[in-house]
Write an enzyme that holds these catalytic residues in place. Structure first.
Site, PDB file in Angstrom:
ATOM      1  N   SER A 319       0.828  -1.199   0.000  1.00 55.96           N
ATOM      2  CA  SER A 319       0.000   0.000   0.000  1.00 55.96           C
ATOM      3  C   SER A 319       0.872   1.263   0.000  1.00 55.96           C
ATOM      4  CB  SER A 319      -0.957  -0.038   1.190  1.00 55.96           C
ATOM      5  OG  SER A 319      -1.923   0.984   1.097  1.00 55.96           O
ATOM      6  N   ASP A 437      -9.788  -6.167  -3.698  1.00 56.02           N
ATOM      7  CA  ASP A 437      -9.321  -4.949  -3.033  1.00 56.02           C
ATOM      8  C   ASP A 437     -10.240  -3.784  -3.389  1.00 56.02           C
ATOM      9  OD1 ASP A 437      -7.950  -2.985  -1.763  1.00 56.02           O
ATOM     10  OD2 ASP A 437      -6.071  -3.255  -2.812  1.00 56.02           O
ATOM     11  N   HIS A 465      -7.106  -6.326   0.028  1.00 53.90           N
ATOM     12  CA  HIS A 465      -6.030  -5.372   0.288  1.00 53.90           C
ATOM     13  C   HIS A 465      -4.972  -5.955   1.217  1.00 53.90           C
ATOM     14  CE1 HIS A 465      -4.342  -1.353   0.146  1.00 53.90           C
ATOM     15  NE2 HIS A 465      -4.235  -1.343   1.469  1.00 53.90           N
TER      16      HIS A 465
END
Length: 528
Positions: A319, A437, A465
């Site tokens: 991320s 995600d 995610h």
């Protein structure tokens, strides 16, 4: 003496027909009472859980209200309390008063192997940026495939279209004209007159019988970047002492989200490094928002990297941590061997959103913290069960104060990290994306794979995610295969270089023999 009759011989099977029914009814009543007791206990436990959640929400709301009234922070911005330190944890002071927790595992290698030589890959590309925002990339390496790709930057305007050309150096054709917007159908030069064609000559007048075609205009590029280097890529094994793996988490995470990966690769013999970002995990959490900007956190990662880096380093980010990996790969291109991006998003410059819930005051975010935690569970995991909740609790994920969360989201400003910045990278990169995600669309990772020079995209259907927590075995296998990958070395060029001198000598001998016919003929006559 007469024997008495035994009137109780049939006592086990009484003659009354209603006795059996009574016993059955009593057993059923007892079973019903036990089932109802179990259901009642389950309901009571559920009600207690709901009461606890409501009490927590009410407490957070009252604390937030007191925060608004007293103008003080509702959270004490301190590191999360952890248990006793185990082996492998260190505290590094990157700046005075700024301490980061780092997990550093140095495995015992009974056998150390010499690293393989690998293969050298020619990294040659030309990046041209035009004034309307279009990007034109031409790969000039011998091993680049000839391919033309056109894609969009997430917008629908003609100015946002980007064309990426991957052409061979031997049979490269001149660049094709890129689509222009209607407002820029005619471009003018510096003196206000229309520019000529690509060769700088005025186009010839059309013949009377031919239809007049629109003239091709040459647009002046805004910026041109040329990359010409040789990169050596080799397999990275756990038995190699010059290999280090760096794991960097994102917003709301901690180094504990990499627990499965750290244990797996340390058992294989790899040296692993995993830091906690400032305000996360057990690292110190300053009470100023400037401590959580991208540049402040990137400087922390630079210090950690310089402290633990070796000859061949692999960066693995998740991320927001992918941006720090990109930053380090740009700063230390010779020391980064490979890079892994897990749900990192597209190659766009970071800029905080003006219409975001994280722009609310800290006290309001503290009131909404239960709702934010629930929304993170819904969006970060493909399934929302007891296992996922336990993973969040055990791995210390999304367990940061509202002040840190607000400062992290508002501090994501990095204008330099645009498409050109990512296109300049020559590091082999593996991109992993979870299909479910809801934070990062798959189109953004596809865009990243198109911009990077050497990129491999893998989409996992069962992940979201937090895919490294949902599918740890799959992620570990993918990462290990990528670490062991190395390009094949081409061999036909060496054979040609050996045969050329022999052919040249043979040709010179034949020329000399043809130039001296008189000396050869008498020798032949004597033999006859």
């Amino acid at each position: 003496m007469k024997k008495r009759k035994n009137n109780n011989k049939c006592s086990l099977f009484p003659s009354q027909p209603g006795a059996t029914r009574q016993r059955r009814d009593r057993a059923r009543a007892a079973d019903g009472n036990s089932v109802s007791a179990v259901l009642q206990s389950a309901r009571s436990q559920k009600l207690q859980l709901i009461r606890k959640k409501l009490a927590a929400m009410l407490t957070s709301f009252i604390e937030g209200l007191l925060c608004c009234l007293t103008s003080k922070s509702a959270n004490t911005v301190v590191p999360v309390e952890t248990s006793e330190l185990a082996d492998g944890y260190e505290f590094v002071e990157v700046k005075p008063g700024r301490v980061l927790r780092v997990r550093h595992i140095i495995p015992d290698r009974p056998i150390e192997e010499e690293p393989s030589h690998g293969a050298s890959v020619s990294c040659k590309r030309k990046i041209t940026v035009y004034r309307n925002g279009q990007l034109f990339i031409e790969n000039l390496g011998e091993r680049a495939s000839a391919e033309l790709r056109s894609c969009q930057n997430g917008q629908t305007e003609p100015n946002s279209t980007v064309e990426v050309e991957l052409a061979e150096s031997r049979n490269s054709s001149p660049p094709v004209s890129l689509p222009e917007s209607r407002s820029e159908s005619v471009t003018a030069g510096n003196n206000g007159t229309p520019e000529t064609g690509a060769a700088g000559e005025a186009p010839a007048a059309p013949h009377p019988g031919q239809s007049q075609q629109p003239r091709m205009r040459r647009r002046k590029p805004k910026r041109t970047v040329v990359i010409d280097c040789e990169r050596k890529i080799s397999a990275c094994k756990g038995t190699h002492s010059d290999v280090v793996l760096f794991f960097i988490h994102g917003v709301g995470g901690s180094l504990d989200i990499w627990r499965s990966q750290l244990d797996f690769f340390s058992r294989l013999g790899y040296e692993v490094i995993a830091p906690d970002l400032a305000g996360h995990g057990a690292s110190s959490a300053p009470q100023i928002a400037a401590a959580y900007t991208f540049y402040a956190l990137a400087e922390d990662m630079r210090i950690i990297f310089k402290r633990y880096a070796k000859k061949r380093n692999i960066l693995i980010g998740h991320s927001y941590g992918v941006s720090f990996c990109t930053f380090l790969a740009h700063e230390f291109p010779d020391q980064i061997q490979k890079m892994v991006m897990i749900n990192g998003g597209g190659p766009t410059a970071l800029e905080p959103s003006l219409c975001s819930i994280f722009n609310l005051p800290t006290c309001v975010l503290h009131c909404l913290s239960p709702l934010l935690a629930w929304s993170f569970l819904k969006a970060g995991f493909a399934r929302q069960g007891a296992r996922e909740k336990q993973l969040l609790k055990e791995n210390n994920a999304f367990n940061v104060s509202s002040f840190v969360l607000r400062a992290m989201m508002s501090g994501q400003y990095w204008p330099e990290g645009d498409e050109v910045y990512h296109a300049e990278l020559t590091v082999p990169t593996l991109l992993v994306h979870g299909m479910h995600d809801k934070f990062v669309p798959v189109e953004e990772d596809q865009r990243m794979a198109e911009i990077l020079l050497m990129a491999f995209l893998k989409v996992l259907e069962d992940g979201s995610h937090m895919v490294m927590m949902e599918c740890p075995e799959t992620i570990n296998t993918l990462l290990h295969e990528f670490l062991l990958w190395e390009p094949a070395t081409p061999a036909p060029l060496k054979k040609e270089s050996k045969t050329r001198p022999e052919t040249a000598k043979a040709q010179t001998d034949n020329n000399k023999a043809a130039a001296e016919p008189a000396t050869v003929r008498p020798a032949t006559a004597r033999q006859t």
